[in-house]
Design an enzyme around this catalytic site. Structure first.
Site, PDB file in Angstrom:
ATOM      1  N   ASP A   6       0.864  -1.187   0.000  1.00 52.84           N
ATOM      2  CA  ASP A   6       0.000   0.000   0.000  1.00 52.84           C
ATOM      3  C   ASP A   6       0.898   1.233   0.000  1.00 52.84           C
ATOM      4  OD1 ASP A   6      -2.119   1.822   0.309  1.00 52.84           O
ATOM      5  OD2 ASP A   6      -1.918   1.743   2.493  1.00 52.84           O
ATOM      6  N   GLY A   8       1.333   5.000   0.096  1.00 48.21           N
ATOM      7  CA  GLY A   8       0.674   6.246   0.449  1.00 48.21           C
ATOM      8  C   GLY A   8       1.608   7.425   0.295  1.00 48.21           C
ATOM      9  N   VAL A  13       3.179   0.784   3.320  1.00 45.66           N
ATOM     10  CA  VAL A  13       2.956  -0.343   4.218  1.00 45.66           C
ATOM     11  C   VAL A  13       3.017  -1.620   3.399  1.00 45.66           C
ATOM     12  CG1 VAL A  13       1.397  -1.405   5.885  1.00 45.66           C
ATOM     13  CG2 VAL A  13       1.505   1.087   5.699  1.00 45.66           C
ATOM     14  N   TYR A 100     -19.068   7.132  -7.788  1.00 42.94           N
ATOM     15  CA  TYR A 100     -18.482   8.444  -8.067  1.00 42.94           C
ATOM     16  C   TYR A 100     -18.878   8.878  -9.482  1.00 42.94           C
ATOM     17  CZ  TYR A 100     -14.971  10.577  -4.915  1.00 42.94           C
ATOM     18  OH  TYR A 100     -14.329  11.292  -3.936  1.00 42.94           O
ATOM     19  N   ASP A 109      -6.465   3.254  -2.432  1.00 42.66           N
ATOM     20  CA  ASP A 109      -6.526   2.898  -1.012  1.00 42.66           C
ATOM     21  C   ASP A 109      -7.959   2.963  -0.491  1.00 42.66           C
ATOM     22  OD1 ASP A 109      -6.526   5.672  -1.421  1.00 42.66           O
ATOM     23  OD2 ASP A 109      -5.499   6.109   0.465  1.00 42.66           O
ATOM     24  N   ASP A 129     -10.044   7.037   7.319  1.00 43.87           N
ATOM     25  CA  ASP A 129      -8.633   6.676   7.184  1.00 43.87           C
ATOM     26  C   ASP A 129      -7.778   7.884   7.559  1.00 43.87           C
ATOM     27  OD1 ASP A 129      -6.111   5.795   6.485  1.00 43.87           O
ATOM     28  OD2 ASP A 129      -6.713   4.984   4.552  1.00 43.87           O
ATOM     29  N   THR A 132      -2.141  10.932   5.345  1.00 37.63           N
ATOM     30  CA  THR A 132      -1.692  12.273   4.985  1.00 37.63           C
ATOM     31  C   THR A 132      -2.894  13.205   4.892  1.00 37.63           C
ATOM     32  OG1 THR A 132       0.104  11.258   3.723  1.00 37.63           O
ATOM     33  CG2 THR A 132      -0.346  13.594   3.331  1.00 37.63           C
TER      34      THR A 132
END
Length: 255
Positions: A6, A8, A13, A100, A109, A129, A132
């Site tokens: 993952d 970010g 991670v 969307y 994510d 979540d 950032t």
């Protein structure tokens, strides 16, 4: 074994799954300037430190919100593991319907988190979540990704305060003993921690009012979830490995 990655904006991670079990996991800094070889050697050293080795990794799945690093990690998968990775995006088979206006705008994510949370709890859901940016994702009882909310992350907000107010020092992000601060540091900590917790509860209430969800499951994930979630009234569960588990589930659907 499956390597789930993952990527970010602040941290990357990584988790290794042996079947359904997350056997190892690591968190490293996101660095746009690292090359394929530099990241590859770093990952190899992490695997070697836990006596795993490159040859034990048979599959790789990646979610990424940092476009320049996607190519880097695709190359790592091919060059170091001799594996063609699965890259998660809005076209990936997930079992979640994205509502969307432009599905390609939804971060990988956020899709992965929705898959993981819906698999474990069903719907309706609100997933928060703490990364950032702090993101709120709303999933219906039918497994529809309805949309969400994006606000500046707690670290970004705190750093902006330190940078723009000359007399305010940088402070450690910890819970103060009382809401009323007795000095500048504790006053700032109170404002950041409790102010952010209040914002979380207010947004959750507005989402519930707009969707008319009677009792949605509200869960938190991300690096700072353990700091903020206990101070809120709305968050019911903290799932630190939500994204990695979502990657495992998506891999299972697409292998």
């Amino acid at each position: 074994m499956l390597l789930a990655v993952d990527i970010g904006n602040t941290n990357i991670v990584l988790g290794v799954y042996n079947g359904k079990k997350l056997s190892h996991h690591w968190r490293i800094n996101t660095d746009h300037h690292k090359t394929t070889d530099e990241y590859g050697i770093l990952i190899k050293s992490l695997l070697d430190s836990d006596e795993l080795g490159l040859k034990k990794i048979k599959s790789v799945i990646i979610s990424c919100v940092v476009p320049p690093l996607l190519t880097v990690f695709e190359e790592i998968s091919r060059n170091f593991f001799n594996v063609r990775p699965i890259i998660v995006n809005h076209n990936t088979k997930t079992g979640i319907k994205i509502c969307y206006k432009n599905p390609s705008e939804v971060g990988a994510d956020r899709i992965v988190n929705a898959v993981s949370a819906y698999h474990e709890f069903g719907g309706p859901l609100i997933i928060i979540d703490f990364g950032t940016a702090t993101t709120f994702c709303v999933v219906s009882a039918k497994g529809e990704y309805l949309g969400g909310v994006i606000v500046p992350g707690i670290t970004i907000s705190a750093e902006a305060l330190f940078a723009r107010a000359a007399k305010l020092p940088a402070v450690e992000l910890i819970k103060p003993k009382t809401i009323i601060g007795k000095d500048t540091v504790s006053s700032m900590q109170s404002g950041i921690i409790y102010g952010y917790a209040g914002m979380i509860d207010a947004i959750v209430e507005r989402i519930k009012s707009e969707t008319r969800f009677r009792n949605p499951m509200v869960i938190a994930t991300g690096g700072l979830s353990g700091l903020i979630a206990p101070e809120t009234k709305s968050i019911k569960e903290i799932k630190p490995f939500l994204t990695l588990e979502g990657l495992r589930l998506i891999y299972k659907k697409n292998r």
